[in-house]
Design a protein around this motif. Structure first.
Motif, PDB file in Angstrom:
ATOM      1  N   SER A   1       0.855  -1.185   0.000  1.00 33.80           N
ATOM      2  CA  SER A   1       0.000   0.000   0.000  1.00 33.80           C
ATOM      3  C   SER A   1       0.892   1.236   0.000  1.00 33.80           C
ATOM      4  O   SER A   1       2.098   1.154   0.269  1.00 33.80           O
ATOM      5  CB  SER A   1      -0.906   0.009   1.229  1.00 33.80           C
ATOM      6  N   VAL A   2       0.306   2.397  -0.294  1.00 29.98           N
ATOM      7  CA  VAL A   2       1.109   3.618  -0.395  1.00 29.98           C
ATOM      8  C   VAL A   2       1.799   3.931   0.923  1.00 29.98           C
ATOM      9  O   VAL A   2       2.994   4.230   0.964  1.00 29.98           O
ATOM     10  CB  VAL A   2       0.220   4.804  -0.828  1.00 29.98           C
ATOM     11  N   ASP A   3       1.056   3.851   2.031  1.00 29.51           N
ATOM     12  CA  ASP A   3       1.635   4.172   3.341  1.00 29.51           C
ATOM     13  C   ASP A   3       2.762   3.204   3.688  1.00 29.51           C
ATOM     14  O   ASP A   3       3.843   3.613   4.136  1.00 29.51           O
ATOM     15  CB  ASP A   3       0.558   4.123   4.426  1.00 29.51           C
TER      16      ASP A   3
ATOM     17  N   CYS B   1       1.183   6.564  12.276  1.00 27.92           N
ATOM     18  CA  CYS B   1       0.670   5.873  13.467  1.00 27.92           C
ATOM     19  C   CYS B   1      -0.317   6.750  14.235  1.00 27.92           C
ATOM     20  O   CYS B   1      -1.182   6.241  14.956  1.00 27.92           O
ATOM     21  CB  CYS B   1       1.824   5.470  14.383  1.00 27.92           C
ATOM     22  N   ASN B   2      -0.152   8.078  14.083  1.00 31.98           N
ATOM     23  CA  ASN B   2      -1.075   9.024  14.735  1.00 31.98           C
ATOM     24  C   ASN B   2      -2.220   9.443  13.815  1.00 31.98           C
ATOM     25  O   ASN B   2      -2.886  10.453  14.063  1.00 31.98           O
ATOM     26  CB  ASN B   2      -0.311  10.266  15.191  1.00 31.98           C
ATOM     27  N   ASN B   3      -2.411   8.646  12.732  1.00 29.50           N
ATOM     28  CA  ASN B   3      -3.531   8.847  11.796  1.00 29.50           C
ATOM     29  C   ASN B   3      -3.443  10.169  11.022  1.00 29.50           C
ATOM     30  O   ASN B   3      -4.477  10.729  10.616  1.00 29.50           O
ATOM     31  CB  ASN B   3      -4.874   8.773  12.534  1.00 29.50           C
ATOM     32  N   GLN B   4      -2.233  10.651  10.791  1.00 28.00           N
ATOM     33  CA  GLN B   4      -2.071  11.809   9.921  1.00 28.00           C
ATOM     34  C   GLN B   4      -2.001  11.328   8.470  1.00 28.00           C
ATOM     35  O   GLN B   4      -1.298  10.355   8.174  1.00 28.00           O
ATOM     36  CB  GLN B   4      -0.795  12.574  10.263  1.00 28.00           C
ATOM     37  N   PRO B   5      -2.682  11.979   7.550  1.00 28.34           N
ATOM     38  CA  PRO B   5      -2.621  11.564   6.140  1.00 28.34           C
ATOM     39  C   PRO B   5      -1.208  11.707   5.580  1.00 28.34           C
ATOM     40  O   PRO B   5      -0.502  12.674   5.881  1.00 28.34           O
ATOM     41  CB  PRO B   5      -3.592  12.536   5.446  1.00 28.34           C
ATOM     42  N   LEU B   6      -0.808  10.746   4.762  1.00 30.65           N
ATOM     43  CA  LEU B   6       0.529  10.750   4.191  1.00 30.65           C
ATOM     44  C   LEU B   6       0.764  11.986   3.331  1.00 30.65           C
ATOM     45  O   LEU B   6       1.850  12.574   3.360  1.00 30.65           O
ATOM     46  CB  LEU B   6       0.738   9.484   3.354  1.00 30.65           C
ATOM     47  N   GLU B   7      -0.256  12.395   2.573  1.00 29.90           N
ATOM     48  CA  GLU B   7      -0.075  13.543   1.691  1.00 29.90           C
ATOM     49  C   GLU B   7       0.210  14.826   2.483  1.00 29.90           C
ATOM     50  O   GLU B   7       0.994  15.674   2.039  1.00 29.90           O
ATOM     51  CB  GLU B   7      -1.297  13.731   0.780  1.00 29.90           C
ATOM     52  N   GLU B   8      -0.385  14.962   3.665  1.00 27.21           N
ATOM     53  CA  GLU B   8      -0.116  16.137   4.493  1.00 27.21           C
ATOM     54  C   GLU B   8       1.303  16.098   5.052  1.00 27.21           C
ATOM     55  O   GLU B   8       1.985  17.126   5.156  1.00 27.21           O
ATOM     56  CB  GLU B   8      -1.136  16.230   5.630  1.00 27.21           C
TER      57      GLU B   8
ATOM     58  N   PHE C   1       1.859  14.792  -5.307  1.00 29.62           N
ATOM     59  CA  PHE C   1       1.395  13.582  -4.622  1.00 29.62           C
ATOM     60  C   PHE C   1       0.017  13.809  -4.008  1.00 29.62           C
ATOM     61  O   PHE C   1      -0.848  12.924  -4.053  1.00 29.62           O
ATOM     62  CB  PHE C   1       2.393  13.183  -3.538  1.00 29.62           C
ATOM     63  N   TYR C   2      -0.186  14.995  -3.446  1.00 32.68           N
ATOM     64  CA  TYR C   2      -1.487  15.305  -2.846  1.00 32.68           C
ATOM     65  C   TYR C   2      -2.595  15.231  -3.901  1.00 32.68           C
ATOM     66  O   TYR C   2      -3.657  14.623  -3.666  1.00 32.68           O
ATOM     67  CB  TYR C   2      -1.441  16.702  -2.223  1.00 32.68           C
ATOM     68  N   ILE C   3      -2.339  15.809  -5.069  1.00 33.67           N
ATOM     69  CA  ILE C   3      -3.338  15.794  -6.146  1.00 33.67           C
ATOM     70  C   ILE C   3      -3.562  14.364  -6.645  1.00 33.67           C
ATOM     71  O   ILE C   3      -4.703  13.931  -6.845  1.00 33.67           O
ATOM     72  CB  ILE C   3      -2.887  16.709  -7.301  1.00 33.67           C
ATOM     73  N   ALA C   4      -2.446  13.610  -6.818  1.00 35.96           N
ATOM     74  CA  ALA C   4      -2.553  12.233  -7.315  1.00 35.96           C
ATOM     75  C   ALA C   4      -3.289  11.348  -6.316  1.00 35.96           C
ATOM     76  O   ALA C   4      -4.098  10.481  -6.701  1.00 35.96           O
ATOM     77  CB  ALA C   4      -1.163  11.672  -7.596  1.00 35.96           C
ATOM     78  N   ARG C   5      -3.022  11.568  -5.038  1.00 36.01           N
ATOM     79  CA  ARG C   5      -3.683  10.751  -4.001  1.00 36.01           C
ATOM     80  C   ARG C   5      -5.184  11.047  -3.946  1.00 36.01           C
ATOM     81  O   ARG C   5      -6.002  10.143  -3.788  1.00 36.01           O
ATOM     82  CB  ARG C   5      -3.028  11.041  -2.647  1.00 36.01           C
TER      83      ARG C   5
ATOM     84  N   VAL D   1       4.133   8.433 -10.667  1.00 33.82           N
ATOM     85  CA  VAL D   1       4.509   9.730 -10.090  1.00 33.82           C
ATOM     86  C   VAL D   1       5.825   9.612  -9.347  1.00 33.82           C
ATOM     87  O   VAL D   1       6.712  10.470  -9.466  1.00 33.82           O
ATOM     88  CB  VAL D   1       3.393  10.246  -9.151  1.00 33.82           C
ATOM     89  N   MET D   2       5.956   8.539  -8.558  1.00 34.43           N
ATOM     90  CA  MET D   2       7.201   8.330  -7.795  1.00 34.43           C
ATOM     91  C   MET D   2       8.402   8.192  -8.729  1.00 34.43           C
ATOM     92  O   MET D   2       9.448   8.808  -8.525  1.00 34.43           O
ATOM     93  CB  MET D   2       7.098   7.054  -6.941  1.00 34.43           C
ATOM     94  N   GLN D   3       8.246   7.359  -9.752  1.00 32.43           N
ATOM     95  CA  GLN D   3       9.360   7.114 -10.667  1.00 32.43           C
ATOM     96  C   GLN D   3       9.718   8.380 -11.435  1.00 32.43           C
ATOM     97  O   GLN D   3      10.902   8.696 -11.620  1.00 32.43           O
ATOM     98  CB  GLN D   3       8.996   5.999 -11.647  1.00 32.43           C
TER      99      GLN D   3
END
Length: 243
Positions: A83-85, A117-124, A145-149, A158-160
Protein backbone atom coordinates in the motif's frame (compact mmCIF):
# COMPACT_ATOMS: atom_id res chain seq x y z
CA UNK A 1 13.46 23.53 9.00
CA UNK A 2 16.14 23.03 6.37
CA UNK A 3 16.12 26.68 5.30
CA UNK A 4 18.00 27.60 8.48
CA UNK A 5 21.13 25.74 9.57
CA UNK A 6 22.25 25.88 13.19
CA UNK A 7 25.74 24.80 14.18
CA UNK A 8 26.17 22.15 16.83
CA UNK A 9 28.23 23.03 19.89
CA UNK A 10 31.56 21.87 18.42
CA UNK A 11 30.82 23.37 15.02
CA UNK A 12 29.92 26.70 16.57
CA UNK A 13 33.20 26.89 18.51
CA UNK A 14 35.13 25.86 15.40
CA UNK A 15 33.57 28.41 13.05
CA UNK A 16 33.59 31.18 15.65
CA UNK A 17 37.32 30.52 16.02
CA UNK A 18 37.86 30.52 12.25
CA UNK A 19 35.85 33.73 11.82
CA UNK A 20 37.76 35.37 14.67
CA UNK A 21 41.03 34.24 13.11
CA UNK A 22 40.04 35.81 9.77
CA UNK A 23 39.16 39.07 11.53
CA UNK A 24 42.43 39.21 13.45
CA UNK A 25 44.46 38.33 10.34
CA UNK A 26 42.82 41.05 8.25
CA UNK A 27 43.19 43.56 11.07
CA UNK A 28 46.89 42.83 11.40
CA UNK A 29 47.50 42.63 7.65
CA UNK A 30 45.79 45.89 6.73
CA UNK A 31 46.33 47.91 9.91
CA UNK A 32 48.80 46.03 12.15
CA UNK A 33 46.54 46.95 15.02
CA UNK A 34 44.09 45.13 17.25
CA UNK A 35 41.87 48.20 16.99
CA UNK A 36 41.73 47.50 13.27
CA UNK A 37 40.70 43.91 14.00
CA UNK A 38 37.98 45.19 16.34
CA UNK A 39 36.69 47.48 13.59
CA UNK A 40 36.50 44.49 11.24
CA UNK A 41 34.12 42.52 13.46
CA UNK A 42 31.38 42.80 10.77
CA UNK A 43 33.70 40.89 8.42
CA UNK A 44 33.95 38.12 11.01
CA UNK A 45 30.17 38.04 11.34
CA UNK A 46 29.83 37.84 7.54
CA UNK A 47 32.34 34.97 7.44
CA UNK A 48 30.46 33.09 10.18
CA UNK A 49 27.12 33.53 8.40
CA UNK A 50 28.70 32.46 5.09
CA UNK A 51 29.95 29.23 6.68
CA UNK A 52 26.46 28.68 8.07
CA UNK A 53 24.78 29.26 4.68
CA UNK A 54 27.24 26.97 2.89
CA UNK A 55 26.63 24.17 5.40
CA UNK A 56 22.88 24.66 4.99
CA UNK A 57 23.12 24.44 1.19
CA UNK A 58 25.17 21.24 1.41
CA UNK A 59 22.60 19.75 3.80
CA UNK A 60 19.75 20.57 1.40
CA UNK A 61 21.62 18.97 -1.51
CA UNK A 62 22.22 15.87 0.63
CA UNK A 63 18.53 15.66 1.53
CA UNK A 64 17.56 16.00 -2.13
CA UNK A 65 19.88 13.15 -3.14
CA UNK A 66 18.53 10.88 -0.39
CA UNK A 67 14.95 11.84 -1.28
CA UNK A 68 15.55 10.70 -4.87
CA UNK A 69 16.64 7.24 -3.69
CA UNK A 70 13.67 7.15 -1.32
CA UNK A 71 11.30 7.79 -4.24
CA UNK A 72 12.88 5.02 -6.30
CA UNK A 73 12.54 2.61 -3.37
CA UNK A 74 8.93 3.66 -2.78
CA UNK A 75 8.05 3.16 -6.46
CA UNK A 76 9.58 -0.34 -6.33
CA UNK A 77 7.59 -1.15 -3.17
CA UNK A 78 4.36 0.01 -4.83
CA UNK A 79 5.03 -2.20 -7.83
CA UNK A 80 5.66 -5.09 -5.42
CA UNK A 81 2.12 -4.70 -4.07
CA UNK A 82 2.58 -2.60 -0.92
CA UNK A 83 0.00 0.00 0.00
CA UNK A 84 1.11 3.62 -0.40
CA UNK A 85 1.64 4.17 3.34
CA UNK A 86 3.55 0.92 3.81
CA UNK A 87 5.62 1.59 0.69
CA UNK A 88 7.02 4.70 2.38
CA UNK A 89 7.69 3.11 5.75
CA UNK A 90 9.40 0.13 4.09
CA UNK A 91 11.91 2.60 2.55
CA UNK A 92 13.59 2.67 5.95
CA UNK A 93 15.02 -0.78 5.20
CA UNK A 94 16.66 0.59 2.02
CA UNK A 95 17.80 4.02 3.25
CA UNK A 96 19.37 2.76 6.49
CA UNK A 97 22.07 0.54 4.89
CA UNK A 98 22.56 3.00 2.05
CA UNK A 99 23.18 6.19 4.07
CA UNK A 100 23.53 5.03 7.67
CA UNK A 101 21.91 6.19 10.88
CA UNK A 102 22.91 9.83 10.29
CA UNK A 103 20.84 9.99 7.10
CA UNK A 104 18.60 13.06 6.86
CA UNK A 105 15.93 11.16 4.92
CA UNK A 106 15.97 8.34 7.48
CA UNK A 107 14.93 10.81 10.16
CA UNK A 108 12.17 12.12 7.91
CA UNK A 109 10.93 8.58 7.23
CA UNK A 110 10.73 7.89 10.96
CA UNK A 111 8.81 11.14 11.30
CA UNK A 112 6.41 10.05 8.55
CA UNK A 113 5.99 6.63 10.18
CA UNK A 114 5.17 8.26 13.51
CA UNK A 115 2.67 10.58 11.81
CA UNK A 116 0.97 7.65 10.11
CA UNK A 117 0.67 5.87 13.47
CA UNK A 118 -1.07 9.02 14.73
CA UNK A 119 -3.53 8.85 11.80
CA UNK A 120 -2.07 11.81 9.92
CA UNK A 121 -2.62 11.56 6.14
CA UNK A 122 0.53 10.75 4.19
CA UNK A 123 -0.08 13.54 1.69
CA UNK A 124 -0.12 16.14 4.49
CA UNK A 125 3.12 14.76 5.93
CA UNK A 126 4.79 14.96 2.52
CA UNK A 127 3.54 18.50 1.95
CA UNK A 128 4.94 19.47 5.36
CA UNK A 129 8.30 17.92 4.42
CA UNK A 130 8.30 19.86 1.15
CA UNK A 131 7.67 23.13 2.98
CA UNK A 132 10.39 22.46 5.56
CA UNK A 133 12.97 21.14 3.10
CA UNK A 134 13.54 24.34 1.15
CA UNK A 135 14.01 22.18 -1.98
CA UNK A 136 11.75 23.01 -4.91
CA UNK A 137 11.70 19.42 -6.19
CA UNK A 138 10.55 17.99 -2.84
CA UNK A 139 7.95 20.72 -2.36
CA UNK A 140 6.57 20.17 -5.87
CA UNK A 141 6.45 16.43 -5.28
CA UNK A 142 4.38 16.96 -2.13
CA UNK A 143 1.87 19.01 -4.10
CA UNK A 144 1.74 16.54 -7.01
CA UNK A 145 1.40 13.58 -4.62
CA UNK A 146 -1.49 15.31 -2.85
CA UNK A 147 -3.34 15.79 -6.15
CA UNK A 148 -2.55 12.23 -7.31
CA UNK A 149 -3.68 10.75 -4.00
CA UNK A 150 -6.94 12.69 -4.02
CA UNK A 151 -7.72 11.89 -7.66
CA UNK A 152 -6.51 8.28 -7.61
CA UNK A 153 -3.67 8.86 -10.06
CA UNK A 154 -0.82 6.55 -11.01
CA UNK A 155 1.26 6.79 -7.83
CA UNK A 156 4.10 4.44 -8.91
CA UNK A 157 4.45 6.49 -12.10
CA UNK A 158 4.51 9.73 -10.09
CA UNK A 159 7.20 8.33 -7.79
CA UNK A 160 9.36 7.11 -10.67
CA UNK A 161 8.97 10.35 -12.61
CA UNK A 162 9.92 12.36 -9.51
CA UNK A 163 13.00 10.22 -8.90
CA UNK A 164 14.06 10.56 -12.54
CA UNK A 165 13.52 14.34 -12.49
CA UNK A 166 15.51 14.84 -9.30
CA UNK A 167 18.22 12.52 -10.60
CA UNK A 168 18.51 14.53 -13.81
CA UNK A 169 18.66 17.78 -11.82
CA UNK A 170 21.41 16.45 -9.54
CA UNK A 171 23.35 15.06 -12.51
CA UNK A 172 23.11 18.44 -14.24
CA UNK A 173 24.33 20.23 -11.12
CA UNK A 174 27.25 17.84 -10.82
CA UNK A 175 28.21 18.37 -14.46
CA UNK A 176 28.14 22.14 -13.96
CA UNK A 177 30.30 21.77 -10.83
CA UNK A 178 32.86 19.73 -12.79
CA UNK A 179 32.92 22.31 -15.58
CA UNK A 180 33.40 25.29 -13.26
CA UNK A 181 35.64 23.53 -10.71
CA UNK A 182 38.70 24.98 -12.45
CA UNK A 183 37.25 28.48 -12.21
CA UNK A 184 36.41 27.97 -8.54
CA UNK A 185 40.00 26.88 -7.89
CA UNK A 186 41.28 29.96 -9.73
CA UNK A 187 38.98 32.14 -7.63
CA UNK A 188 40.34 30.65 -4.40
CA UNK A 189 43.93 31.13 -5.57
CA UNK A 190 43.22 34.75 -6.47
CA UNK A 191 41.69 35.28 -3.02
CA UNK A 192 44.98 34.44 -1.29
CA UNK A 193 47.35 35.77 -3.95
CA UNK A 194 47.46 39.40 -2.65
CA UNK A 195 48.51 38.22 0.79
CA UNK A 196 51.20 35.91 -0.62
CA UNK A 197 52.63 38.70 -2.80
CA UNK A 198 52.78 41.16 0.08
CA UNK A 199 54.38 38.54 2.35
CA UNK A 200 56.94 37.72 -0.36
CA UNK A 201 57.87 41.37 -0.82
CA UNK A 202 58.00 41.94 2.93
CA UNK A 203 60.30 38.96 3.46
CA UNK A 204 62.67 40.17 0.75
CA UNK A 205 62.53 43.83 1.76
CA UNK A 206 62.05 44.14 5.49
CA UNK A 207 59.99 47.20 6.41
CA UNK A 208 59.03 47.95 2.80
CA UNK A 209 55.37 48.53 3.74
CA UNK A 210 55.95 50.27 7.09
CA UNK A 211 55.05 53.62 5.54
CA UNK A 212 51.47 52.40 5.12
CA UNK A 213 50.89 51.78 8.82
CA UNK A 214 50.27 53.96 11.88
CA UNK A 215 49.62 57.14 9.91
CA UNK A 216 46.47 58.71 8.48
CA UNK A 217 47.36 58.55 4.77
CA UNK A 218 48.49 54.93 5.04
CA UNK A 219 45.31 54.00 6.94
CA UNK A 220 43.17 55.58 4.22
CA UNK A 221 45.07 53.74 1.47
CA UNK A 222 44.86 50.38 3.26
CA UNK A 223 41.16 50.91 3.97
CA UNK A 224 40.61 51.48 0.25
CA UNK A 225 42.59 48.31 -0.56
CA UNK A 226 40.54 46.35 1.98
CA UNK A 227 37.29 47.64 0.48
CA UNK A 228 38.41 46.66 -3.04
CA UNK A 229 39.50 43.21 -1.84
CA UNK A 230 36.26 42.49 0.04
CA UNK A 231 34.18 43.69 -2.91
CA UNK A 232 36.10 41.42 -5.30
CA UNK A 233 35.85 38.50 -2.88
CA UNK A 234 32.09 38.79 -2.42
CA UNK A 235 31.53 39.41 -6.13
CA UNK A 236 33.53 36.34 -7.16
CA UNK A 237 31.58 34.17 -4.68
CA UNK A 238 28.28 35.40 -6.06
CA UNK A 239 29.36 34.74 -9.65
CA UNK A 240 30.37 31.15 -8.81
CA UNK A 241 27.06 30.53 -7.00
CA UNK A 242 24.94 31.83 -9.86
CA UNK A 243 26.60 29.76 -12.58
Amino acid sequence: MYECYYFSGKEMYLYVGVSLGITVFLGFFFYRSMWGAAALCPVGVYAYLSFQRDKGERRKRKLETEFKDCMMSTAANLRAGYSVDNAFTECIQDILPLYGKTSLMLGELYRIKKGLCNNQPLEELLQELGQRSGCASIREFGEVFYIARQSGGNLPGVMQATANLIGETIAGQQEVQVIISGRILEQRIMNVMPFLLVCYIELGNKGFFDVLYRNLSGTVIMTGCLAVYLTAFIWSRQICKRI
